[in-house]
Scaffold this motif. Sequence first.
Motif, mmCIF file in Angstrom:
data_model
loop_
_atom_site.group_PDB
_atom_site.id
_atom_site.type_symbol
_atom_site.label_atom_id
_atom_site.label_comp_id
_atom_site.label_asym_id
_atom_site.label_seq_id
_atom_site.Cartn_x
_atom_site.Cartn_y
_atom_site.Cartn_z
ATOM 1 N N THR A 1 15.617 63.198 35.302
ATOM 2 C CA THR A 1 15.219 64.569 34.846
ATOM 3 C C THR A 1 14.490 65.225 35.965
ATOM 4 O OG1 THR A 1 15.253 63.810 32.550
ATOM 5 C CG2 THR A 1 14.185 65.837 32.768
ATOM 6 N N ALA A 2 13.408 64.666 36.437
ATOM 7 C CA ALA A 2 12.697 65.155 37.560
ATOM 8 C C ALA A 2 13.578 65.929 38.483
ATOM 9 C CB ALA A 2 11.457 64.499 37.929
ATOM 10 N N SER A 3 14.539 65.221 38.810
ATOM 11 C CA SER A 3 15.261 65.244 40.125
ATOM 12 C C SER A 3 16.156 66.471 39.754
ATOM 13 C CB SER A 3 16.145 64.120 40.578
ATOM 14 O OG SER A 3 17.431 63.922 39.662
ATOM 15 N N GLU A 4 16.575 66.976 38.465
ATOM 16 C CA GLU A 4 17.166 68.211 37.940
ATOM 17 C C GLU A 4 16.334 69.248 38.328
ATOM 18 O OE1 GLU A 4 18.285 67.395 33.982
ATOM 19 O OE2 GLU A 4 19.482 65.644 34.490
ATOM 20 N N ILE A 5 15.047 69.255 38.315
ATOM 21 C CA ILE A 5 14.446 70.524 38.652
ATOM 22 C C ILE A 5 14.542 71.127 39.919
ATOM 23 C CG2 ILE A 5 12.114 71.744 38.513
ATOM 24 C CD1 ILE A 5 11.314 69.348 36.391
ATOM 25 N N ASP A 6 14.867 72.265 40.108
ATOM 26 C CA ASP A 6 15.086 72.762 41.590
ATOM 27 C C ASP A 6 13.618 72.965 42.329
ATOM 28 O OD1 ASP A 6 15.992 73.997 43.907
ATOM 29 O OD2 ASP A 6 16.670 75.819 43.058
ATOM 30 N N THR A 7 13.512 71.990 42.948
ATOM 31 C CA THR A 7 11.812 71.815 43.668
ATOM 32 C C THR A 7 12.001 72.113 44.978
ATOM 33 O OG1 THR A 7 11.491 70.126 41.986
ATOM 34 C CG2 THR A 7 9.844 70.396 43.991
#
Length: 143
Positions: free
Chosen positions: A133-139
Amino acid sequence: MTYKLPSEAEEWVAEYERKLNESDQYSHAGEGWGVGFNGDFLFEIQPDGSYDGEPVYMYLELQDGACLDAYVTEGPESEDYGFAFRGGYEQWKRLTAGEINPVEGMMDGTFDLDGDMQKVMQFSQAAIVMTETASEIDTEFEY
């Protein structure tokens, strides 16, 4: 929308809370987490060779497959958490890019865990879903 870390950590963790609560996978995998014990997490992004700023502390109130609250905090002494997950900035970049499995990262010492490792292993699928889920955030990592 792209969130910059560490300068937009507050916005990033708010987006993370939103995405966790929208995830049916997390709701299922985290069912029972924090029930009868403190399941709240403190995430600590530590300075390392690629980042020499201040540590970033994010607090997640997690219970029974839901994220009840998430925010940036001053540090470990200001929160009553059950678990802390700590690692260097570069390792957090790799974790959110999906290059490191969170459970393996705890086992091999890439990340430090304070808290009941047995509980984490019992809910290892929730930890994996949280990382996905964290990897889905455009960071955008600033360093």
